[in-house]
Motif scaffolding. Structure first.
Motif, PDB file in Angstrom:
ATOM      1  N   GLU A 169      -7.604  -5.876 -10.760  1.00 34.31           N
ATOM      2  CA  GLU A 169      -6.249  -5.720 -10.239  1.00 34.31           C
ATOM      3  C   GLU A 169      -6.242  -5.152  -8.817  1.00 34.31           C
ATOM      4  O   GLU A 169      -5.167  -4.970  -8.235  1.00 34.31           O
ATOM      5  CB  GLU A 169      -5.435  -4.787 -11.148  1.00 34.31           C
ATOM      6  CG  GLU A 169      -5.248  -5.274 -12.559  1.00 34.31           C
ATOM      7  CD  GLU A 169      -4.329  -6.473 -12.662  1.00 34.31           C
ATOM      8  OE1 GLU A 169      -3.540  -6.696 -11.732  1.00 34.31           O
ATOM      9  OE2 GLU A 169      -4.411  -7.196 -13.680  1.00 34.31           O
ATOM     10  N   VAL A 170      -7.407  -4.879  -8.264  1.00 34.58           N
ATOM     11  CA  VAL A 170      -7.489  -4.281  -6.931  1.00 34.58           C
ATOM     12  C   VAL A 170      -6.740  -5.101  -5.876  1.00 34.58           C
ATOM     13  O   VAL A 170      -6.015  -4.525  -5.057  1.00 34.58           O
ATOM     14  CB  VAL A 170      -8.963  -4.068  -6.525  1.00 34.58           C
ATOM     15  CG1 VAL A 170      -9.083  -3.708  -5.044  1.00 34.58           C
ATOM     16  CG2 VAL A 170      -9.572  -2.948  -7.367  1.00 34.58           C
ATOM     17  N   PRO A 171      -6.880  -6.438  -5.831  1.00 34.89           N
ATOM     18  CA  PRO A 171      -6.128  -7.192  -4.814  1.00 34.89           C
ATOM     19  C   PRO A 171      -4.615  -6.987  -4.912  1.00 34.89           C
ATOM     20  O   PRO A 171      -3.937  -6.880  -3.888  1.00 34.89           O
ATOM     21  CB  PRO A 171      -6.507  -8.648  -5.105  1.00 34.89           C
ATOM     22  CG  PRO A 171      -7.819  -8.571  -5.784  1.00 34.89           C
ATOM     23  CD  PRO A 171      -7.777  -7.317  -6.600  1.00 34.89           C
ATOM     24  N   VAL A 172      -4.087  -6.912  -6.129  1.00 36.88           N
ATOM     25  CA  VAL A 172      -2.645  -6.699  -6.301  1.00 36.88           C
ATOM     26  C   VAL A 172      -2.249  -5.331  -5.751  1.00 36.88           C
ATOM     27  O   VAL A 172      -1.238  -5.193  -5.047  1.00 36.88           O
ATOM     28  CB  VAL A 172      -2.259  -6.817  -7.789  1.00 36.88           C
ATOM     29  CG1 VAL A 172      -0.792  -6.455  -7.988  1.00 36.88           C
ATOM     30  CG2 VAL A 172      -2.523  -8.223  -8.302  1.00 36.88           C
ATOM     31  N   ALA A 173      -3.054  -4.312  -6.051  1.00 36.81           N
ATOM     32  CA  ALA A 173      -2.752  -2.962  -5.563  1.00 36.81           C
ATOM     33  C   ALA A 173      -2.785  -2.907  -4.040  1.00 36.81           C
ATOM     34  O   ALA A 173      -1.915  -2.292  -3.403  1.00 36.81           O
ATOM     35  CB  ALA A 173      -3.751  -1.961  -6.155  1.00 36.81           C
ATOM     36  N   VAL A 174      -3.776  -3.563  -3.447  1.00 33.79           N
ATOM     37  CA  VAL A 174      -3.899  -3.557  -1.988  1.00 33.79           C
ATOM     38  C   VAL A 174      -2.712  -4.264  -1.342  1.00 33.79           C
ATOM     39  O   VAL A 174      -2.140  -3.789  -0.351  1.00 33.79           O
ATOM     40  CB  VAL A 174      -5.225  -4.211  -1.553  1.00 33.79           C
ATOM     41  CG1 VAL A 174      -5.279  -4.374  -0.037  1.00 33.79           C
ATOM     42  CG2 VAL A 174      -6.407  -3.376  -2.024  1.00 33.79           C
ATOM     43  N   VAL A 175      -2.317  -5.408  -1.899  1.00 38.59           N
ATOM     44  CA  VAL A 175      -1.177  -6.149  -1.356  1.00 38.59           C
ATOM     45  C   VAL A 175       0.099  -5.324  -1.449  1.00 38.59           C
ATOM     46  O   VAL A 175       0.897  -5.276  -0.502  1.00 38.59           O
ATOM     47  CB  VAL A 175      -1.020  -7.496  -2.088  1.00 38.59           C
ATOM     48  CG1 VAL A 175       0.304  -8.152  -1.719  1.00 38.59           C
ATOM     49  CG2 VAL A 175      -2.171  -8.426  -1.745  1.00 38.59           C
ATOM     50  N   LEU A 176       0.311  -4.655  -2.576  1.00 43.13           N
ATOM     51  CA  LEU A 176       1.509  -3.844  -2.742  1.00 43.13           C
ATOM     52  C   LEU A 176       1.539  -2.677  -1.758  1.00 43.13           C
ATOM     53  O   LEU A 176       2.576  -2.379  -1.156  1.00 43.13           O
ATOM     54  CB  LEU A 176       1.599  -3.315  -4.176  1.00 43.13           C
ATOM     55  CG  LEU A 176       1.993  -4.336  -5.246  1.00 43.13           C
ATOM     56  CD1 LEU A 176       1.950  -3.706  -6.621  1.00 43.13           C
ATOM     57  CD2 LEU A 176       3.376  -4.905  -4.964  1.00 43.13           C
ATOM     58  N   LEU A 177       0.408  -2.006  -1.602  1.00 45.83           N
ATOM     59  CA  LEU A 177       0.350  -0.888  -0.647  1.00 45.83           C
ATOM     60  C   LEU A 177       0.648  -1.362   0.765  1.00 45.83           C
ATOM     61  O   LEU A 177       1.340  -0.680   1.534  1.00 45.83           O
ATOM     62  CB  LEU A 177      -1.027  -0.225  -0.709  1.00 45.83           C
ATOM     63  CG  LEU A 177      -1.348   0.558  -1.982  1.00 45.83           C
ATOM     64  CD1 LEU A 177      -2.796   1.038  -1.957  1.00 45.83           C
ATOM     65  CD2 LEU A 177      -0.408   1.751  -2.133  1.00 45.83           C
ATOM     66  N   SER A 178       0.123  -2.527   1.112  1.00 49.63           N
ATOM     67  CA  SER A 178       0.374  -3.073   2.445  1.00 49.63           C
ATOM     68  C   SER A 178       1.808  -3.551   2.591  1.00 49.63           C
ATOM     69  O   SER A 178       2.457  -3.319   3.607  1.00 49.63           O
ATOM     70  CB  SER A 178      -0.598  -4.221   2.724  1.00 49.63           C
ATOM     71  OG  SER A 178      -0.343  -4.808   3.972  1.00 49.63           O
ATOM     72  N   LYS A 179       2.317  -4.201   1.548  1.00 48.17           N
ATOM     73  CA  LYS A 179       3.664  -4.765   1.603  1.00 48.17           C
ATOM     74  C   LYS A 179       4.726  -3.688   1.778  1.00 48.17           C
ATOM     75  O   LYS A 179       5.693  -3.848   2.526  1.00 48.17           O
ATOM     76  CB  LYS A 179       3.919  -5.551   0.317  1.00 48.17           C
ATOM     77  CG  LYS A 179       5.325  -6.136   0.209  1.00 48.17           C
ATOM     78  CD  LYS A 179       5.561  -7.207   1.247  1.00 48.17           C
ATOM     79  CE  LYS A 179       6.931  -7.821   1.076  1.00 48.17           C
ATOM     80  NZ  LYS A 179       7.212  -8.826   2.128  1.00 48.17           N
ATOM     81  N   PHE A 180       4.545  -2.559   1.095  1.00 49.20           N
ATOM     82  CA  PHE A 180       5.534  -1.490   1.150  1.00 49.20           C
ATOM     83  C   PHE A 180       5.263  -0.488   2.258  1.00 49.20           C
ATOM     84  O   PHE A 180       5.875   0.572   2.311  1.00 49.20           O
ATOM     85  CB  PHE A 180       5.609  -0.774  -0.202  1.00 49.20           C
ATOM     86  CG  PHE A 180       6.139  -1.652  -1.305  1.00 49.20           C
ATOM     87  CD1 PHE A 180       7.278  -2.420  -1.106  1.00 49.20           C
ATOM     88  CD2 PHE A 180       5.508  -1.722  -2.538  1.00 49.20           C
ATOM     89  CE1 PHE A 180       7.779  -3.229  -2.116  1.00 49.20           C
ATOM     90  CE2 PHE A 180       6.007  -2.527  -3.549  1.00 49.20           C
ATOM     91  CZ  PHE A 180       7.138  -3.290  -3.331  1.00 49.20           C
ATOM     92  N   GLY A 181       4.328  -0.814   3.147  1.00 46.52           N
ATOM     93  CA  GLY A 181       4.111   0.001   4.332  1.00 46.52           C
ATOM     94  C   GLY A 181       3.330   1.277   4.113  1.00 46.52           C
ATOM     95  O   GLY A 181       3.301   2.145   4.986  1.00 46.52           O
ATOM     96  N   VAL A 182       2.694   1.440   2.949  1.00 46.29           N
ATOM     97  CA  VAL A 182       1.896   2.641   2.699  1.00 46.29           C
ATOM     98  C   VAL A 182       0.645   2.643   3.574  1.00 46.29           C
ATOM     99  O   VAL A 182       0.240   3.688   4.099  1.00 46.29           O
ATOM    100  CB  VAL A 182       1.516   2.726   1.208  1.00 46.29           C
ATOM    101  CG1 VAL A 182       0.659   3.958   0.937  1.00 46.29           C
ATOM    102  CG2 VAL A 182       2.770   2.755   0.343  1.00 46.29           C
ATOM    103  N   VAL A 183       0.036   1.480   3.725  1.00 45.08           N
ATOM    104  CA  VAL A 183      -1.136   1.321   4.584  1.00 45.08           C
ATOM    105  C   VAL A 183      -0.962   0.053   5.400  1.00 45.08           C
ATOM    106  O   VAL A 183      -0.170  -0.830   5.052  1.00 45.08           O
ATOM    107  CB  VAL A 183      -2.447   1.247   3.774  1.00 45.08           C
ATOM    108  CG1 VAL A 183      -2.743   2.562   3.075  1.00 45.08           C
ATOM    109  CG2 VAL A 183      -2.384   0.110   2.757  1.00 45.08           C
ATOM    110  N   ASN A 184      -1.720  -0.053   6.486  1.00 42.51           N
ATOM    111  CA  ASN A 184      -1.724  -1.277   7.287  1.00 42.51           C
ATOM    112  C   ASN A 184      -3.132  -1.862   7.322  1.00 42.51           C
ATOM    113  O   ASN A 184      -4.069  -1.298   6.729  1.00 42.51           O
ATOM    114  CB  ASN A 184      -1.216  -1.000   8.708  1.00 42.51           C
ATOM    115  CG  ASN A 184      -1.973   0.137   9.385  1.00 42.51           C
ATOM    116  OD1 ASN A 184      -3.179   0.329   9.149  1.00 42.51           O
ATOM    117  ND2 ASN A 184      -1.282   0.901  10.216  1.00 42.51           N
TER     118      ASN A 184
END
Length: 255
Positions: A169-184
Motif C-alpha cells: 500500500e506504500v504507493p497509495v500512501a505516498v500519492v495521498l501525502l503528495s496530493k494533500f500537500g503534506v510532502v512534495n
C-alpha cells in the motif's frame, strides 16, 4: 441541542451505519464460505506442506483448535473478499468533507488499495512462503521430525500477510501525502535514504529471523516507494493549473 451537537450526532450515526455495512459484508461472505472452511485452510497450509518431508502432517494441540483455526482462516478470507466494500464505506464517510477534485480520487483509491493489498498477499503466498519454508526445512536437523502446530502456523502466516499487504500500500500512501500537500516531490526524494533504512528495520521486526524473508519485504517496500513517487508526480502534473474549489463539499449529505 445546538447545531454543532446535532451535526456531531449525525456524523456518529453515519459512522455506525458505515461500520454495520462493512461488518455485514464481511459476515455475508464468511457464512457463504464456511462450508469450505477445511479446504480453505488446506490451501493456506499448502506451501508449508510442500516444504515438509513426505508424509508429515501438522498437529493441533488444543481440543477445539481443529475447528476454530479453519474458522479464523475463513474469516480472514472473507475480509479480503469484502475489502472493496470496507474501503468504499470508509471513503464514503470521509468524502463529504473533501473538495470535489479530491472526491474524484475515491474510486481509483479503493481499486488501487484493494489490488495492491491482494498483490502483497499473493506475493507472500506464492514466493515468500515457498522460499522461507524451504530455507527452514533445509537447516532443520535430520534427527527431528517437523510437526508444526496449526495455530502457530496461522499466526505466522497472518503476520506476514498483513506485513506484505500493508507494504504494497506504500504507493497509495505516498500519492495521498503528495496530493494533500503534506510532502512534495523534493521531500519524497530527500527521504529516500531514510525510507530504505526504515524498510530493512521494519522487515527485521515483522518477519522471521532469516535474511531471505527480510530481504523480500524490504526491497519491495523500497521499490514501491519509488513507484509512489512516480505516481505522485503524474498526479501533480495532471492537477497542475486546476483551480481548487473555495470550500469543501457540504455536510448536507451526512444529515
Amino acid at each position: 441541542m445546538t447545531e454543532t451537537q446535532e451535526t456531531f450526532v449525525a456524523h456518529l450515526v453515519e459512522l455506525r451505519d458505515r461500520l454495520l455495512r462493512a461488518v455485514g459484508a464481511v459476515l455475508l461472505v464468511f457464512f457463504c464460505l464456511m462450508p469450505w472452511a477445511g479446504q480453505i485452510y488446506d490451501l493456506l497450509a499448502l506451501p508449508m506442506m510442500q516444504a515438509l518431508p513426505e508424509g508429515t502432517r501438522m498437529i493441533a494441540t488444543g481440543v477445539v483448535t481443529p475447528f476454530f483455526v479453519p474458522v479464523k482462516v475463513t474469516l480472514m478470507v472473507a475480509f479480503v473478499c469484502a475489502l472493496p466494500v470496507v474501503l468504499y464505506q470508509a471513503w464514503s464517510f470521509i468524502a463529504p468533507g473533501l473538495y470535489a477534485h479530491e472526491k474524484r480520487l475515491g474510486v481509483p483509491l479503493v481499486l488501487a488499495s484493494t489490488l495492491l493489498f491482494l498483490a502483497g498477499m499473493a506475493f507472500c503466498y506464492f514466493f515468500v512462503f515457498k522460499m522461507v519454508f524451504a530455507f527452514i526445512n533445509e537447516f532443520a536437523p535430520k534427527s527431528i521430525t517437523p510437526a508444526p502446530d496449526i495455530e502457530q502456523y496461522l499466526s505466522f502466516v497472518m503476520t506476514l500477510f498483513m506485513a506484505f499487504g500493508l507494504t504494497f500500500e506504500v504507493p497509495v500512501a505516498v500519492v495521498l501525502l503528495s496530493k494533500f500537500g503534506v510532502v512534495n516531490q523534493a521531500k519524497l526524494k530527500e527521504a529516500r535514504p531514510y525510507v530504505i533504512v526504515g524498510a530493512f528495520v521494519i522487515a527485521a521486526i515483522v518477519t522471521p529471523p532469516d535474511v531471505i524473508s527480510q530481504f523480500m519485504l524490504a526491497v519491495p517496500m523500497w521499490l514501491l516507494y519509488e513507484v509512489g513517487i512516480l505516481c505522485a508526480r503524474f498526479v501533480a502534473v495532471r492537477e497542475e493549473g486546476a483551480p481548487d474549489e473555495a470550500e469543501p463539499a457540504s455536510d448536507v449529505s451526512r444529515n
